[in-house]
Design an enzyme around this catalytic site. Sequence first.
Site, PDB file in Angstrom:
ATOM      1  N   LYS A 165      -4.730 -10.228  -7.082  1.00  9.43           N
ATOM      2  CA  LYS A 165      -5.898 -10.338  -6.203  1.00  9.43           C
ATOM      3  C   LYS A 165      -7.021  -9.412  -6.677  1.00  9.43           C
ATOM      4  CE  LYS A 165      -5.843  -8.364  -2.185  1.00  9.43           C
ATOM      5  NZ  LYS A 165      -5.480  -7.897  -0.840  1.00  9.43           N
TER       6      LYS A 165
ATOM      7  N   LYS B  23       0.821  -1.217   0.000  1.00  5.97           N
ATOM      8  CA  LYS B  23       0.000   0.000   0.000  1.00  5.97           C
ATOM      9  C   LYS B  23       0.851   1.263   0.000  1.00  5.97           C
ATOM     10  CE  LYS B  23      -4.421  -1.523   1.705  1.00  5.97           C
ATOM     11  NZ  LYS B  23      -5.516  -1.322   2.643  1.00  5.97           N
TER      12      LYS B  23
ATOM     13  N   LYS C 108     -10.397  -3.601  -4.515  1.00  7.09           N
ATOM     14  CA  LYS C 108     -11.126  -2.342  -4.717  1.00  7.09           C
ATOM     15  C   LYS C 108     -10.269  -1.319  -5.434  1.00  7.09           C
ATOM     16  CE  LYS C 108     -12.788  -2.860  -0.005  1.00  7.09           C
ATOM     17  NZ  LYS C 108     -13.064  -2.328   1.297  1.00  7.09           N
TER      18      LYS C 108
END
Length: 349
Positions: free
Chosen positions: A210, A115, A213
């Site tokens: 994966k 992230k 969102k």
Amino acid sequence: MSGFHQRVFSGMQPTSTLHLGNYLGALTNWVAMQKTHECIYCVVDMHAITMWQDPADLKRAIREVTAAYIAAGVDPKQSIIFNQSQVPGHAELAWVFNCVARLGWLNRMTQFKEKAGKDRENASVGLYAYPNLMAADILLYKATHVPVGEDQKQHLELTRDIAQKFNNDFGPQIAEHGLGTGELGFFPLPEPMIQGPAPRVMSLRDGTKKMSKSDASDYSRINLTDDAEAIATKIRKAKTDPEALPSEEKGLEGRPEAENLVGIYAGLSGSSKDAVLKQFGGGQFSGFKAALVDLAVEKLSPIAVEMRRLLADSTHIDAILGAGADRADAIAAPIMREVKDIVGFVRSR
Ligand code: TYM
């Protein structure tokens, strides 16, 4: 895990609309666990702000995720549904855990690395300390079972390390206050429950990534708010390979897109990959995809419709979150008072 009352805790971030990965990796298992366990399901709004969230969007997303839980089958009368920020113990225990967890432990967290990306210096301190807050979420209720998707495994291992270190560091105080559960200590070591045929749902565009969102392409995921038309288009466009489907699970090795679609079918139909391959093995993707469209629309469309109905009355949703927070706080507050006694804080009111 004998000695501790069996309790389930899990949560999802209200950062944007939930998708099929959240549904198959976690939510369907949450619904099932209500039959056997006391369950606490949290909308983790404090986790969401570790990355910038527009405040108006955040409010909307908290209500939308709440609606998704309920529409998917979590019963707010039976299970506790609430948003994290309404129970102060999460932040309080997270601070204690900031002082228990070691920098070296957090430095290993792959989700932070993903992230934060290349611009690590510019990531929020909250994003870095996030796994400590997650440990606090779970241990604030002395939860013993945590149903999550595969991507949360490392965070749960850290949660167990934190619980263990707290139990060790404060062993004498836990004993002195008579707060331990025998040899087991004050906090349980929670069990990750990573279950079902789709613990890691992959992108529909790339079977090695994966479903997420944050993927730029909306075709990579099926959102729980998608209508039948959108679901059908996304499945029809999903990447496949030119081979026919194998008849056994072994044959899916090295075929990530095929494995993903078969896993999704198994998850949605409540069966196993093997059973799906018994039915579709030897056939072409076109026929399988048509069946998958029917199944996905049948299972997911009612959720979208129910979410829309629930979201039309935000007062009702807020009342559910408020009542849930009261119930959650009733469990958390006494545990947090004990933590303060163990750590050595003076409580004089
Ligand atoms: P979050 O919000 O990213 O995801 C919510 C749940 O959905 C699962 N999930 C997936 N499962 C399968 N395939 C996928 N592609 C996929 N994407 C997401 C996640 O594993 C998760 O179970 N840190 C957590 C939220 C959290 C939490 C907690 C969870 C905060 N405190 C305490 C359990 C207990 C997170 O960011 O999940």
